[in-house]
Design a protein around this motif. Structure first.
Motif, PDB file in Angstrom:
ATOM      1  N   ILE A  62      27.489  59.113  57.047  1.00  0.00           N
ATOM      2  CA  ILE A  62      28.340  58.296  57.918  1.00  0.00           C
ATOM      3  C   ILE A  62      29.230  57.341  57.133  1.00  0.00           C
ATOM      4  CG2 ILE A  62      26.636  56.443  58.215  1.00  0.00           C
ATOM      5  CD1 ILE A  62      29.165  57.853  60.776  1.00  0.00           C
ATOM      6  N   THR A  66      33.119  57.416  57.936  1.00  0.00           N
ATOM      7  CA  THR A  66      33.814  56.255  58.493  1.00  0.00           C
ATOM      8  C   THR A  66      35.034  55.909  57.653  1.00  0.00           C
ATOM      9  OG1 THR A  66      31.696  55.373  59.290  1.00  0.00           O
ATOM     10  CG2 THR A  66      33.551  53.851  59.186  1.00  0.00           C
ATOM     11  N   CYS A  89      31.253  56.049  65.223  1.00  0.00           N
ATOM     12  CA  CYS A  89      30.456  56.091  63.995  1.00  0.00           C
ATOM     13  C   CYS A  89      29.165  55.314  64.143  1.00  0.00           C
ATOM     14  CB  CYS A  89      31.274  55.537  62.825  1.00  0.00           C
ATOM     15  SG  CYS A  89      32.649  56.599  62.315  1.00  0.00           S
ATOM     16  N   SER A  93      25.440  56.767  63.835  1.00  0.00           N
ATOM     17  CA  SER A  93      24.526  56.171  62.862  1.00  0.00           C
ATOM     18  C   SER A  93      23.219  55.743  63.518  1.00  0.00           C
ATOM     19  CB  SER A  93      25.193  54.972  62.191  1.00  0.00           C
ATOM     20  OG  SER A  93      24.337  54.372  61.250  1.00  0.00           O
ATOM     21  N   VAL A 140      28.281  51.893  57.750  1.00  0.00           N
ATOM     22  CA  VAL A 140      29.463  52.114  58.583  1.00  0.00           C
ATOM     23  C   VAL A 140      30.499  51.022  58.334  1.00  0.00           C
ATOM     24  CG1 VAL A 140      30.324  52.189  60.961  1.00  0.00           C
ATOM     25  CG2 VAL A 140      28.177  53.327  60.369  1.00  0.00           C
ATOM     26  N   LEU A 224      34.253  63.451  63.637  1.00  0.00           N
ATOM     27  CA  LEU A 224      33.109  62.813  62.997  1.00  0.00           C
ATOM     28  C   LEU A 224      32.084  63.839  62.548  1.00  0.00           C
ATOM     29  CD1 LEU A 224      31.520  60.321  62.193  1.00  0.00           C
ATOM     30  CD2 LEU A 224      30.736  60.117  64.553  1.00  0.00           C
TER      31      LEU A 224
END
Length: 498
Positions: A62, A66, A89, A93, A140, A224
């Motif tokens: 992640i 991000t 995100c 997460s 993140v 994502l």
């Protein structure tokens, strides 16, 4: 938002902060060793190794995802979408880190008894599982601030966290520690987790203070998953294979007649040689960290000319930097390891691996650039292939050839990975560095090593190498007036030079 600095200065800033934190961390490690003893340090390392594996799984790619998606939106001049990128995100997460944290919480007794070998440490493992989502959410926010080019803010928060965490750990150990290693590990893990909470709250507060524009909701799920899942697979694969190698290498070395103490031989390379070999890469890691969002922004904005410029300049810088330290580590390796570790065997191995420095340093930059250009899936394929070959070579070669087999496996797999990455980068950006420039740089390095090798005193030997190398590079026109003017420009002004 603060005034944007060019990528060169951000890389220097990250490098300076990393070196400062590494220096302070070393002093803190010395304190811990004296306070909780060798048994406590050993137990702590085992807990942190389990925690590191859990963190890799919980992070699930992640942080880089991000960074990449945020930079892409900013590059397309759509800052109003960043709000929804961060929201997506964070949800991703929380799901991944929460699942891994719950799993680690329930299997903590098994891990403590069978992996760590200390059943009483289960509570500390569960403590790490409790703070796992916080650490992943921090990833993140770090990815966002890096993509937004707020490096100074990020560095300030990181330094503050380290200072507070170390001060709190020392205070609690002084007040509460009664000689129990499990208790010491609990204090350290708890304070570290609270430090993560501090960082997350600071970054969230700073984000909320931004005058962020509003925009209609957008879906980032597909982008994502396309970005994070390949990265997660690659990270998990690396972590799993690294663990498998660490368990396998000493056992296979034990079958080699020329190795008296296989665990010690493996420890010399991994615990002494690699830290020295990789230490000069600090500035390149800072540059690599910034190249991912920078190239993502350029790709989103269609700035092909700048992409080619960054690729050529960054890879050329990495090549020259790697060759520079290749010679220094080769010439000074034995003296350096004798001074640091009082170990001549480490010096011998350092001279072996120093010859690979140009390739390793360039590979780090190349890997970052192809990730910044959205080629995460290609990185996963390359990692799977080379990691599988590495395990195979080690299994077959270690019993017969010992550490020579280890070096051969390292060379072949890293060379293959580098070749595939450069091939991919060339397809994306065109010809990056002429073969003639690479050949001339390697020739200059070899010539400088040969000349400086006749000097006996280490300090003079290093100085002679630097002088001869720079002279040859200038005479061969590998370094020209353009490079001199570029360096002077970096020193004199803060324009967008890179």
């Amino acid at each position: 938002m603060s005034k944007r600095l060019p990528i060169f200065y951000n890389a220097l800033l990250l490098t300076g902060v990393n070196l400062l934190l590494r220096l302070v961390s070393t002093g803190f490690q010395v304190y811990l060793s004296g306070k909780i003893g060798a048994a406590g340090i050993g137990l702590l390392q085992l807990v942190l190794s389990v925690g590191g594996l859990a963190l890799t799984a919980g992070m699930a790619g992640i942080r880089t995802a991000t960074m990449y998606i945020t930079a892409e939106e900013l590059g397309k001049r759509r800052p109003e979408n960043v709000r929804w990128v961060l929201s997506g995100c964070m949800k991703y997460s929380l799901i991944c880190s929460g699942a891994v944290g719950v799993l680690l919480f329930f299997i903590a007794p098994f891990v403590a008894a069978n992996w760590i070998g200390e059943a009483e440490i289960a509570g500390v493992v569960r403590l790490f599982a409790f703070f796992l989502p916080v650490n992943c959410l921090t990833g993140v926010m770090v990815g966002y601030f890096t993509a937004a080019n707020r490096i100074r803010t990020l560095a300030a928060v990181e330094v503050a966290e380290q200072a507070i965490t170390m001060a709190a750990t020392i205070a609690l150990l002084q007040l509460l520690f009664r000689g129990d290693p499990v208790q010491a590990c609990g204090i350290i893990v708890m304070v570290s987790g609270l430090g993560g909470c501090f960082t997350l709250l600071c970054l969230l507060y700073l984000r909320c203070r931004e005058d962020a524009p509003y925009g209609p909701a957008i879906s980032v799920r597909r982008r994502l998953l396309q970005t994070a899942v390949p990265l997660a697979l690659a990270d998990d694969l690396k972590s799993g294979i690294s663990t498998a190698e660490n368990l396998m290498v000493p056992k296979r070395l034990a079958l080699c007649r020329s190795i008296g103490n296989p665990l010690a031989a493996f420890g010399v390379v991994c615990g002494m040689v690699f830290p020295v070999l990789m230490f000069p890469m600090a500035i390149l890691f800072g540059l690599a960290e910034l190249l991912i969002p920078e190239l993502a922004r350029c790709a989103a904005a269609g700035s092909e000319k700048r992409i080619r410029y960054l690729a050529k300049r960054s890879l050329r810088l990495a090549m020259l930097y790697g060759c520079f330290f290749c010679g220094l580590l080769f010439l000074l390796g034995e003296d350096l390891c004798r001074w640091l570790y009082d170990n001549t065997e480490a010096g011998k191995y350092l001279r072996w691996f120093a010859l690979l420095a140009p390739m390793l340093y360039c590979d780090a930059i190349t890997d970052a650039m192809i990730k910044g250009l959205g080629q995460q899936t290609a990185c996963v394929r390359y990692n799977i292939l080379t990691s599988a070959l590495d395990v195979l070579f080690l299994y077959l070669l270690l019993p017969k050839y010992g550490m020579g087999g280890y070096f051969f496996s390292f060379l072949i797999t890293h060379l293959l990975n580098f070749g595939l990455s450069v091939r991919r980068l060339t397809k994306l950006t065109g010809k990056v560095i002429p073969i003639s420039a690479v050949a001339l740089t390697l020739i200059a390095t070899a010539g400088a090593i040969s000349v400086a090798g006749f000097v006996r005193l280490p300090f003079l030997r290093g100085g002679a190498y630097i002088l001869v190398l720079c002279s040859i590079l200038y005479l061969l026109k590998v370094i020209g007036r353009e490079d001199v003017f570029w360096i002077k420009g970096l020193i004199r002004r803060k324009g967008s030079l890179m």
